[in-house]
Design an enzyme around this catalytic site. Structure first.
Site, PDB file in Angstrom:
ATOM      1  N   GLU A 164       0.844  -1.194   0.000  1.00  0.00           N
ATOM      2  CA  GLU A 164       0.000   0.000   0.000  1.00  0.00           C
ATOM      3  C   GLU A 164       0.879   1.244   0.000  1.00  0.00           C
ATOM      4  OE1 GLU A 164      -1.436  -1.143   4.288  1.00  0.00           O
ATOM      5  OE2 GLU A 164      -1.876   0.953   3.929  1.00  0.00           O
ATOM      6  N   CYS A 194      -3.528  -3.353   4.273  1.00  0.00           N
ATOM      7  CA  CYS A 194      -2.655  -4.431   4.772  1.00  0.00           C
ATOM      8  C   CYS A 194      -3.119  -5.816   4.330  1.00  0.00           C
ATOM      9  CB  CYS A 194      -2.597  -4.387   6.295  1.00  0.00           C
ATOM     10  SG  CYS A 194      -1.963  -2.835   6.907  1.00  0.00           S
ATOM     11  N   HIS A 221      -2.703  -9.880  11.981  1.00  0.00           N
ATOM     12  CA  HIS A 221      -2.113  -8.666  11.428  1.00  0.00           C
ATOM     13  C   HIS A 221      -1.796  -7.776  12.622  1.00  0.00           C
ATOM     14  CE1 HIS A 221      -1.454  -4.877   9.570  1.00  0.00           C
ATOM     15  NE2 HIS A 221      -2.556  -4.344  10.068  1.00  0.00           N
ATOM     16  N   SER A 225      -7.352  -2.111   6.290  1.00  0.00           N
ATOM     17  CA  SER A 225      -8.315  -1.021   6.496  1.00  0.00           C
ATOM     18  C   SER A 225      -9.048  -0.685   5.224  1.00  0.00           C
ATOM     19  CB  SER A 225      -7.574   0.221   6.994  1.00  0.00           C
ATOM     20  OG  SER A 225      -7.264   0.083   8.345  1.00  0.00           O
TER      21      SER A 225
END
Ligand code: HMG
Length: 390
Positions: free
Chosen positions: A79, A111, A233, A308
């Site tokens: 990202e 992510c 994560h 996200s």
């Protein structure tokens, strides 16, 4: 046919800042960062490292000549990509000298990108059992100096080879996933720093975990007792624990002890690196596999991926016989042991140093960076990379 992780490698830049020092510089109680957030050291990328070089350095250590020949797909999850057109995968393909008859692409969903890459790789290998896929997860997390997200920055990459008959972890087919269009964290194209609604992002992370976990349980008929460990994560190491705690009561006391103990082991590398976005979940898996010498082949490991925006997934893998022989424990230990600490003012100076955007030519001092693959400069709006071994 078993398909899964055949090899796994990691790279972080050689510089870090101590979170106690960062806390003092920001007038924050150090325990907030080291206990409340759960971070001890934060990796800092010098100007000579970017997501491409970090990924290439992570892959360099694990690939042999046969892998380079057999890899026919490079999927780069990131990202913090460096170009809106050309994929970071093409650069790494070139830097590593992979077989030209390969596909190379970049995948993005915060992510979650590398998890999508792994699932895509699995499908590719199912159709082409002789193939190997190189999955790269590489990022530099930037929120900005003096921001509330600053303590959750980091930099690093994980490289995975996905193949049939994997030597480390065979991925199982049952998986649960979820998408919801929310604004908890985002980075518009014009910004090199992320925007975040911190508290909301924490809530959503936990909610996504609960939803995919419940969905996974009803799809699979399995429960906590079937898991040796669950890896998360890890934007910061306290985050996964908050999510795990919400389901622990579903297990016996023994399940709870095992899962919490393995959770702590799985956070060790992340605690010393920070958030590496796409690679964070896989760094946590690596930490568990390399630092817990008592894991038994045949054990099931759960993996919770969250990106996200947001997409979440819960999936699983089974540890393969003699998996430890295929890890690079000593190399990773050395990587951590030989890092250099920088002071907070030094970190701030490195953070503010960015690449020219006016087409001017710059050359960087790559001798001060011990990495094999470095960004050596820029010319005509093009990044110049160097593999010191070539
Ligand atoms: P904040 O406002 O600085 O911190 O934001 P806080 O006030 O919430 O405190 C953090 C914790 O420290 C709290 O613990 C405090 O009690 C504790 P908690 O209640 O949460 O368990 N604390 C102390 N503990 C011990 N001693 C003390 C002390 N003082 C306080 N003296 C926040 C923290 C994480 C929100 C902020 O850093 C942030 O916005 N970070 C970025 C966003 C983020 O990481 N979100 C995580 C979920 S979203 C995600 O994972 C996706 C992401 O990776 C991006 C992507 O997908 O691409 C971020």
């Amino acid at each position: 046919m078993n398909i899964g992780i055949d090899k796994i490698g990691f790279y972080a830049p050689h510089l870090y800042v101590d979170m106690n020092n960062l806390a003092l510089a920001r007038n924050v109680e150090p325990a907030k960062f080291t206990i409340g957030i759960g971070q001890e050291k934060m990796s800092i990328a010098p100007i000579t490292q970017d997501p491409v070089t970090l990924a290439a350095n992570a892959a360099l250590e694990i690939l042999d000549e046969q892998d380079k020949e057999k890899i026919d797909f490079v999927i780069f999850g990131t990202e913090s990509g460096i170009d809106n057109s050309k994929s970071a995968g093409v650069y790494v393909h070139g830097l590593l000298g992979l077989n030209p008859h390969a596909r190379s692409v970049e995948l993005k969903q915060a992510c979650y990108g590398a998890t999508a890459a792994i699932q895509m790789a699995k499908g590719h290998v199912a159709l082409n059992p002789e193939s190997k896929v190189l999955v790269l997860a590489s990022d530099i997390a930037r929120y900005g100096l003096n921001t509330s997200g600053e303590s959750t920055q980091g930099a690093g990459a994980v490289a995975l080879v996905i193949s049939a008959d994997p030597k480390i972890l065979a991925l199982e087919d049952k998986s649960a996933y979820l998408t919801d269009d929310i604004m908890d964290f985002w980075r518009p194209i014009y910004s090199d720093k992320a925007f975040v609604d911190g508290k909301f992002s924490n809530e959503q992370y936990i909610l996504f975990f609960q939803k995919v976990w419940e969905s996974y349980k009803s799809k699979s008929g399995l429960g906590l007792a079937d898991f040796e460990a669950i890896c998360y994560h890890l934007p910061y190491t306290k985050m996964g624990l908050k999510a795990l705690r919400t389901v622990l009561e579903q297990g016996t006391e023994k399940d709870q002890e095992r899962l919490v103990e393995n959770y702590q082991i799985s956070t060790t590398y992340n605690r010393n690196v920070g958030n590496i976005y796409t690679g964070s979940l896989y760094l946590s898996l690596l930490s568990l596999l390399e630092l817990n010498e008592n894991l038994q082949a045949g054990s099931r490991i759960g993996l919770f991926s969250y990106g996200s925006g947001a997409v979440g997934e819960f999936f699983t893998g089974i540890l393969q016989p003699n998996y430890r022989e295929h890890l690079h424990v000593d190399y990773h230990k050395q990587l951590f042991d030989t890092r250099t600490e920088v002071s907070v003012p030094e970190y701030e100076e490195i953070f503010e140093k960015t690449l020219p955007i006016d087409g001017s030519t710059v050359e960087f001092d790559i001798d001060s960076d011990p990495a094999t693959i470095c960004l050596s400069g820029m010319k005509d709006n093009m990044r110049l990379y160097i593999n010191k071994h070539n």
